[in-house]
Design a protein around this motif. Sequence first.
Motif: not given
Length: 351
Positions: A22-32, A103-107, A159-166
């Motif tokens: 079950c997937t929520m397709t539009h959320e924010h967990l950390t941002m400004s 908006i302060s993405r923090d991967v 600057g990380t090796n953490i990749k986006c998926g969308v």
Amino acid sequence: MSSLSGKVQTVLGLVEPTQLGCTMTHEHLTMSYKCCFVPPSSDQEALSEGHMEMKNLFWIKQNPYSHKENLLLYQETDAVKEELLHFKAAGGGAIVENTTTGISRDVKTLKKLAEETGVHIIAGAGFYVDGTHSPEIRVMSVEQLTDIIVNEILSGADGTNIKCGVIGEIGCSWPLTESEKKVLQATAHAQSQLGCPVIIHPGRHSDAPFQIIRILQEAGADLSKTVMSHLDRTIFDEKKLLEFGKLGCYLEYDLFGTELLNYQFNPDVDMPSDNERIARIRMLIDEGYEDRILMAHDIHTKNRLMNYGGHGYSHILKNIVPKMLIRGISQNRIDKILVENPKQWLTFKYR
């Protein structure tokens, strides 16, 4: 790139689409969201500056963008972690985290939350609305913007090796600006290279989604892998909505839990209630769009968290799904919207 084909890319790496659940397709967990602060009337300035307390929560709920502390979701990592565990216990499996550049993405925090909760988190590449574009972004060519987006998916973000998926949420205003148009074209170019999912934040006008789709199409986007967000505050006319549905993108109702007397960003809009959202989704199902509907909450301010008396990330699973069943939407169709459609959208195309 072929290694992405048929997979979903989370902040912890590639997973099989069947693992999402079950997937929520539009959320924010950390941002400004400081970029979108709305100054209150002069007699309410003291409320704007104060701490979040029980006695002012109703005012904040009605004026969420006029309370400065409310816009700093990144301060609530512990509360968000607790909520993700609630979400998982309620049957949740994955969250698409739509925070982009501006908006302060923090991967790094997203990766930590995924590791500590076991919830699959998919991070967003790209850029938010024009008001958050840096001078450097504004002067970039479409090709340069495309390279940045592709790199965030293939190599890592910030600057990380953490990749986006969308790709997204890609921010659009009304009227659309030149910088936003270039970002849309870059989004389409990156998508055509990678076969990846895209999600759009449209401007607050009923013509905005049509304009955006036209630009994406002309630039070579795959509309079958593209989501138009926030339709619950954008297209109200049923005939116009069905006309838009024919264009072939996903139709997302993602403001569940947001019930406002006055919508601060567009006073002309009467924000629908959750009951009205459910009725609209049922209409779309009856019209044959069950394969194209997605749902979420778009939590992006503190007052939406359970910690502050809000509905939290589990609201759809705990409260909306039971009401959908009462309103005659079958469990099979609910599973299509919450499990199958997100899985199809998030899977990189075979190439």
